[in-house]
Design a protein around this motif. Structure first.
Motif, PDB file in Angstrom:
ATOM      1  N   THR A 153       0.824  -1.207   0.000  1.00  0.00           N
ATOM      2  CA  THR A 153       0.000   0.000   0.000  1.00  0.00           C
ATOM      3  C   THR A 153       0.860   1.260   0.000  1.00  0.00           C
ATOM      4  O   THR A 153       2.061   1.220   0.268  1.00  0.00           O
ATOM      5  N   VAL A 154       0.220   2.391  -0.278  1.00  0.00           N
ATOM      6  CA  VAL A 154       0.900   3.673  -0.165  1.00  0.00           C
ATOM      7  C   VAL A 154       1.351   3.896   1.275  1.00  0.00           C
ATOM      8  O   VAL A 154       2.443   4.427   1.524  1.00  0.00           O
ATOM      9  N   ALA A 155       0.530   3.466   2.224  1.00  0.00           N
ATOM     10  CA  ALA A 155       0.889   3.608   3.638  1.00  0.00           C
ATOM     11  C   ALA A 155       2.187   2.867   3.947  1.00  0.00           C
ATOM     12  O   ALA A 155       3.034   3.358   4.700  1.00  0.00           O
ATOM     13  N   MET A 156       2.367   1.669   3.351  1.00  0.00           N
ATOM     14  CA  MET A 156       3.611   0.929   3.566  1.00  0.00           C
ATOM     15  C   MET A 156       4.780   1.661   2.919  1.00  0.00           C
ATOM     16  O   MET A 156       5.866   1.759   3.509  1.00  0.00           O
ATOM     17  N   ALA A 157       4.575   2.177   1.727  1.00  0.00           N
ATOM     18  CA  ALA A 157       5.637   2.943   1.065  1.00  0.00           C
ATOM     19  C   ALA A 157       6.021   4.162   1.902  1.00  0.00           C
ATOM     20  O   ALA A 157       7.211   4.489   2.041  1.00  0.00           O
ATOM     21  N   ASP A 158       5.040   4.817   2.496  1.00  0.00           N
ATOM     22  CA  ASP A 158       5.309   5.963   3.365  1.00  0.00           C
ATOM     23  C   ASP A 158       6.073   5.543   4.622  1.00  0.00           C
ATOM     24  O   ASP A 158       6.950   6.269   5.106  1.00  0.00           O
ATOM     25  N   GLU A 159       5.735   4.363   5.139  1.00  0.00           N
ATOM     26  CA  GLU A 159       6.434   3.848   6.318  1.00  0.00           C
ATOM     27  C   GLU A 159       7.899   3.568   6.003  1.00  0.00           C
ATOM     28  O   GLU A 159       8.787   3.819   6.816  1.00  0.00           O
ATOM     29  N   VAL A 160       8.136   3.027   4.826  1.00  0.00           N
ATOM     30  CA  VAL A 160       9.509   2.770   4.411  1.00  0.00           C
ATOM     31  C   VAL A 160      10.283   4.090   4.325  1.00  0.00           C
ATOM     32  O   VAL A 160      11.422   4.187   4.780  1.00  0.00           O
ATOM     33  N   ALA A 161       9.662   5.110   3.773  1.00  0.00           N
ATOM     34  CA  ALA A 161      10.301   6.427   3.707  1.00  0.00           C
ATOM     35  C   ALA A 161      10.596   6.956   5.110  1.00  0.00           C
ATOM     36  O   ALA A 161      11.642   7.568   5.348  1.00  0.00           O
ATOM     37  N   ARG A 162       9.667   6.706   6.043  1.00  0.00           N
ATOM     38  CA  ARG A 162       9.888   7.133   7.435  1.00  0.00           C
ATOM     39  C   ARG A 162      11.127   6.464   8.019  1.00  0.00           C
ATOM     40  O   ARG A 162      11.939   7.109   8.711  1.00  0.00           O
ATOM     41  N   LEU A 163      11.298   5.184   7.750  1.00  0.00           N
ATOM     42  CA  LEU A 163      12.463   4.470   8.275  1.00  0.00           C
ATOM     43  C   LEU A 163      13.761   5.108   7.788  1.00  0.00           C
ATOM     44  O   LEU A 163      14.755   5.141   8.506  1.00  0.00           O
ATOM     45  N   PHE A 164      13.729   5.627   6.563  1.00  0.00           N
ATOM     46  CA  PHE A 164      14.936   6.227   6.004  1.00  0.00           C
ATOM     47  C   PHE A 164      15.279   7.557   6.668  1.00  0.00           C
ATOM     48  O   PHE A 164      16.432   7.989   6.620  1.00  0.00           O
TER      49      PHE A 164
END
Length: 213
Positions: A153-164
């Motif tokens: 999901t977009v939410a997962m993609a956003d979470e990955v960006a948060r980790l970075f």
């Protein structure tokens, strides 16, 4: 109720076309075979209601285009170029992927696309399923996406960006998906780096599984 594996949640613009050659997926397929042997990718009646699990990708050329294993191809033992898709565009904010190939891209293509856009140091990604690592993510000091965030999901993609931005995941090269059972992602500049990072964490997890003498 457990979330079903393999469901494509993004908007897919897909054209059936033979675009990939055997030599372009040779290294990818070699590492996929290793993941199959380790049980981190595949298909089994004993796991996830017999849906295929895990996927693998590599950057294609100098752009953010990438080759990724097809949706529900986990049960294929001898994969060919026809079992991969070429993602030509990944628009995370619009939840949209454009792809060519003889099979549709993996349901996790959005996460892969986000990773390639986040860093040009990432050229290879493995999305594995490993309960040994997943259950010990905190003990192994691995970054984790939020427990309430579903895969693909977009939410997962956003979470990955948060980790970075909030963790040292770019240096570690491995993180887990707390809301996606057994989901572990490894990446690297080369296929070997990504694979070795995942295997090293797997060895640490197995070592913790062993009861002390």
């Amino acid at each position: 109720m457990a979330e079903q594996e393999g469901v494509i949640k993004y908007q897919l613009n897909y054209q059936v076309q033979a675009v990939l050659k055997a030599e372009e997926v040779a290294e990818l397929s070699s590492w996929r075979q290793i993941m199959l042997q380790l049980g981190m990718l595949g298909q089994s009646p004993q796991r996830y209601d017999n849906y295929g699990f895990g996927n693998i990708s590599q950057r294609f050329g100098a752009s953010d285009q990438f080759i990724i294993s097809g949706s529900q191809t986990g049960g294929i033992s001898k994969i060919t170029a026809a079992d991969y898709a070429l993602v030509s565009e990944c628009l995370v904010a619009q939840n949209q992927i454009t792809a060519l190939g003889q099979t549709k891209p993996s349901s996790e293509a959005m996460t892969h696309g986000q990773l390639y856009q986040l860093s040009d140091r990432i050229n290879f990604i493995i999305h594995a399923h490993c309960p040994h690592i997943w259950l010990q993510a905190e003990a192994l000091a691995l970054p984790q996406t939020g427990a309430g965030v579903p895969y693909g999901t977009v939410a997962m993609a956003d979470e990955v960006a948060r980790l970075f931005t909030e963790t040292n995941v770019l240096q570690q090269g491995v993180f887990t998906m707390a809301g996606h059972k057994d989901g572990v992602v490894a990446f690297g500049k080369t296929a070997e780096q990504a694979g070795q990072r995942l295997i090293a964490v797997y060895a640490l997890a197995l070592g913790r599984d062993v009861a002390p003498d």
